[in-house]
Design a protein around this motif. Sequence first.
Motif, PDB file in Angstrom:
ATOM      1  N   TYR A 239       0.836  -1.205   0.000  1.00 57.72           N
ATOM      2  CA  TYR A 239       0.000   0.000   0.000  1.00 57.72           C
ATOM      3  C   TYR A 239       0.872   1.257   0.000  1.00 57.72           C
ATOM      4  O   TYR A 239       0.630   2.198  -0.776  1.00 57.72           O
ATOM      5  CB  TYR A 239      -0.911  -0.017   1.231  1.00 57.72           C
ATOM      6  CG  TYR A 239      -1.621   1.289   1.501  1.00 57.72           C
ATOM      7  CD1 TYR A 239      -2.743   1.659   0.766  1.00 57.72           C
ATOM      8  CD2 TYR A 239      -1.149   2.149   2.497  1.00 57.72           C
ATOM      9  CE1 TYR A 239      -3.387   2.865   1.019  1.00 57.72           C
ATOM     10  CE2 TYR A 239      -1.795   3.350   2.756  1.00 57.72           C
ATOM     11  CZ  TYR A 239      -2.909   3.703   2.015  1.00 57.72           C
ATOM     12  OH  TYR A 239      -3.535   4.900   2.264  1.00 57.72           O
ATOM     13  N   ASN A 240       1.898   1.267   0.845  1.00 63.02           N
ATOM     14  CA  ASN A 240       2.759   2.449   0.938  1.00 63.02           C
ATOM     15  C   ASN A 240       3.566   2.687  -0.327  1.00 63.02           C
ATOM     16  O   ASN A 240       3.980   3.818  -0.604  1.00 63.02           O
ATOM     17  CB  ASN A 240       3.700   2.318   2.137  1.00 63.02           C
ATOM     18  CG  ASN A 240       3.009   2.581   3.454  1.00 63.02           C
ATOM     19  OD1 ASN A 240       2.024   3.307   3.505  1.00 63.02           O
ATOM     20  ND2 ASN A 240       3.504   1.991   4.531  1.00 63.02           N
ATOM     21  N   LEU A 241       3.796   1.620  -1.093  1.00 64.69           N
ATOM     22  CA  LEU A 241       4.557   1.740  -2.345  1.00 64.69           C
ATOM     23  C   LEU A 241       3.636   1.760  -3.558  1.00 64.69           C
ATOM     24  O   LEU A 241       4.059   1.453  -4.683  1.00 64.69           O
ATOM     25  CB  LEU A 241       5.565   0.596  -2.457  1.00 64.69           C
ATOM     26  CG  LEU A 241       6.682   0.584  -1.407  1.00 64.69           C
ATOM     27  CD1 LEU A 241       7.590  -0.624  -1.597  1.00 64.69           C
ATOM     28  CD2 LEU A 241       7.494   1.877  -1.458  1.00 64.69           C
ATOM     29  N   ASN A 242       2.367   2.130  -3.322  1.00 65.56           N
ATOM     30  CA  ASN A 242       1.391   2.305  -4.409  1.00 65.56           C
ATOM     31  C   ASN A 242       1.246   1.072  -5.297  1.00 65.56           C
ATOM     32  O   ASN A 242       1.270   1.156  -6.528  1.00 65.56           O
ATOM     33  CB  ASN A 242       1.774   3.517  -5.271  1.00 65.56           C
ATOM     34  CG  ASN A 242       1.748   4.814  -4.490  1.00 65.56           C
ATOM     35  OD1 ASN A 242       0.804   5.082  -3.768  1.00 65.56           O
ATOM     36  ND2 ASN A 242       2.804   5.601  -4.617  1.00 65.56           N
ATOM     37  N   GLY A 243       1.087  -0.081  -4.644  1.00 65.23           N
ATOM     38  CA  GLY A 243       0.802  -1.304  -5.388  1.00 65.23           C
ATOM     39  C   GLY A 243       2.024  -2.096  -5.805  1.00 65.23           C
ATOM     40  O   GLY A 243       1.894  -3.067  -6.571  1.00 65.23           O
ATOM     41  N   TYR A 244       3.195  -1.744  -5.294  1.00 67.24           N
ATOM     42  CA  TYR A 244       4.424  -2.475  -5.635  1.00 67.24           C
ATOM     43  C   TYR A 244       4.965  -3.170  -4.393  1.00 67.24           C
ATOM     44  O   TYR A 244       4.981  -2.592  -3.300  1.00 67.24           O
ATOM     45  CB  TYR A 244       5.474  -1.508  -6.172  1.00 67.24           C
ATOM     46  CG  TYR A 244       6.854  -2.119  -6.290  1.00 67.24           C
ATOM     47  CD1 TYR A 244       7.132  -3.058  -7.285  1.00 67.24           C
ATOM     48  CD2 TYR A 244       7.859  -1.777  -5.388  1.00 67.24           C
ATOM     49  CE1 TYR A 244       8.395  -3.627  -7.378  1.00 67.24           C
ATOM     50  CE2 TYR A 244       9.127  -2.341  -5.486  1.00 67.24           C
ATOM     51  CZ  TYR A 244       9.379  -3.270  -6.486  1.00 67.24           C
ATOM     52  OH  TYR A 244      10.623  -3.843  -6.579  1.00 67.24           O
ATOM     53  N   LEU A 245       5.393  -4.425  -4.562  1.00 68.85           N
ATOM     54  CA  LEU A 245       6.081  -5.156  -3.500  1.00 68.85           C
ATOM     55  C   LEU A 245       7.505  -5.459  -3.948  1.00 68.85           C
ATOM     56  O   LEU A 245       7.705  -6.011  -5.032  1.00 68.85           O
ATOM     57  CB  LEU A 245       5.366  -6.479  -3.206  1.00 68.85           C
ATOM     58  CG  LEU A 245       4.408  -6.561  -2.024  1.00 68.85           C
ATOM     59  CD1 LEU A 245       3.894  -7.989  -1.877  1.00 68.85           C
ATOM     60  CD2 LEU A 245       5.059  -6.110  -0.731  1.00 68.85           C
ATOM     61  N   PRO A 246       8.513  -5.122  -3.148  1.00 71.59           N
ATOM     62  CA  PRO A 246       9.882  -5.526  -3.479  1.00 71.59           C
ATOM     63  C   PRO A 246       9.949  -7.045  -3.670  1.00 71.59           C
ATOM     64  O   PRO A 246       9.189  -7.788  -3.036  1.00 71.59           O
ATOM     65  CB  PRO A 246      10.690  -5.085  -2.256  1.00 71.59           C
ATOM     66  CG  PRO A 246       9.884  -3.973  -1.657  1.00 71.59           C
ATOM     67  CD  PRO A 246       8.455  -4.347  -1.892  1.00 71.59           C
ATOM     68  N   PRO A 247      10.824  -7.529  -4.549  1.00 70.79           N
ATOM     69  CA  PRO A 247      10.863  -8.961  -4.877  1.00 70.79           C
ATOM     70  C   PRO A 247      10.978  -9.879  -3.671  1.00 70.79           C
ATOM     71  O   PRO A 247      10.337 -10.932  -3.625  1.00 70.79           O
ATOM     72  CB  PRO A 247      12.097  -9.067  -5.786  1.00 70.79           C
ATOM     73  CG  PRO A 247      12.209  -7.720  -6.421  1.00 70.79           C
ATOM     74  CD  PRO A 247      11.770  -6.744  -5.364  1.00 70.79           C
ATOM     75  N   ASN A 248      11.785  -9.509  -2.669  1.00 75.26           N
ATOM     76  CA  ASN A 248      11.939 -10.386  -1.512  1.00 75.26           C
ATOM     77  C   ASN A 248      10.641 -10.467  -0.702  1.00 75.26           C
ATOM     78  O   ASN A 248      10.303 -11.523  -0.156  1.00 75.26           O
ATOM     79  CB  ASN A 248      13.101  -9.921  -0.624  1.00 75.26           C
ATOM     80  CG  ASN A 248      13.127  -8.424  -0.401  1.00 75.26           C
ATOM     81  OD1 ASN A 248      12.458  -7.661  -1.076  1.00 75.26           O
ATOM     82  ND2 ASN A 248      13.922  -7.990   0.560  1.00 75.26           N
ATOM     83  N   TYR A 249       9.891  -9.368  -0.647  1.00 74.86           N
ATOM     84  CA  TYR A 249       8.601  -9.392   0.035  1.00 74.86           C
ATOM     85  C   TYR A 249       7.577 -10.182  -0.779  1.00 74.86           C
ATOM     86  O   TYR A 249       6.748 -10.900  -0.218  1.00 74.86           O
ATOM     87  CB  TYR A 249       8.088  -7.959   0.249  1.00 74.86           C
ATOM     88  CG  TYR A 249       8.755  -7.209   1.374  1.00 74.86           C
ATOM     89  CD1 TYR A 249      10.078  -7.466   1.742  1.00 74.86           C
ATOM     90  CD2 TYR A 249       8.083  -6.214   2.064  1.00 74.86           C
ATOM     91  CE1 TYR A 249      10.694  -6.774   2.767  1.00 74.86           C
ATOM     92  CE2 TYR A 249       8.692  -5.503   3.098  1.00 74.86           C
ATOM     93  CZ  TYR A 249      10.002  -5.791   3.434  1.00 74.86           C
ATOM     94  OH  TYR A 249      10.598  -5.107   4.458  1.00 74.86           O
ATOM     95  N   GLU A 250       7.617 -10.032  -2.089  1.00 74.23           N
ATOM     96  CA  GLU A 250       6.695 -10.788  -2.944  1.00 74.23           C
ATOM     97  C   GLU A 250       6.905 -12.285  -2.777  1.00 74.23           C
ATOM     98  O   GLU A 250       5.947 -13.056  -2.663  1.00 74.23           O
ATOM     99  CB  GLU A 250       6.881 -10.395  -4.411  1.00 74.23           C
ATOM    100  CG  GLU A 250       5.955 -11.154  -5.357  1.00 74.23           C
ATOM    101  CD  GLU A 250       6.221 -10.845  -6.821  1.00 74.23           C
ATOM    102  OE1 GLU A 250       5.607 -11.517  -7.681  1.00 74.23           O
ATOM    103  OE2 GLU A 250       7.038  -9.950  -7.115  1.00 74.23           O
TER     104      GLU A 250
END
Length: 291
Positions: free
Chosen positions: A268-279
Amino acid sequence: MDIVEINLADYRKSGAGANGESFDCISDNSVMLKLYNKEYPKEPILRELEVARKVYGLGIPSPEPGELVTDGERIGIRFRRIAGKRSFSRMIADEPERCDEFAREFARFCLRLHSTECPEGSFPDAKPQFQSLLDADVYLDADQKRQASAFLQSIPDSPTALHGDMHIGNVISTLPFGAPLSLPHNLYFIDLGYFARGCPYLDLGMMRCICVTSDDEFRKKEIHIDAAMGVKVWASFVDEYFGGRLSVEEADDLIIPYQALKCFLVEYNLNGYLPPNYERLVKSVEWSRYL
């Protein structure tokens, strides 16, 4: 809510983070300023000020909030300045040989927060917040979302106070460099915009996110330590928080699904993007194991 106009020339920059910068007032050393980035939305700033006032009023150790301000371009909040403060992340970076004792003091302070009950209606409940974040997630398929939602709803409701963004960068200490912990000093929670009521393991999920799962660039920028030190901090924190009852591996297994829920806040804080390690983490959780 009224906004006070300020002249930024009256302030001296003292630090920076992902969402803005901090300043000390030149003419009044009891005042500090948290000024958000120009593109940062106004609504969460207003929420942070409102929450900070309520948290302070509840008696939870935190800097006394002042008023909403603007320098003409950016919006910020003035707080009562905590003289001689350092975040736990800065303390560990400055004195890495003391990682264990600092991580343990941090854990004890978090336990104090998690022994605090918030009156019903005083702060938002965490579960509905996370359900909305999960509903907006774009990384899980429909079946994974269903299972993640089932896990979220299985978490017992709780009046426990949650910081919401709990990690070693968001607690400050007045302990001077090199001083023993026996020297009288104070600790304070900062960055309280996500303060809520709910299961304390959600706070531990954020702690593990930042210390263990974050990429090296983010970890270095935000909490000033490398991956190896992050793992050490987490291990000492776990041992102290759980009183030696859980190994790190057992704590990881317990906290992973809560950490995955926290990843949706990152998204949410990154406007719909998750860093690869979090994904990778959110996609790997076997939600059904925890039901």
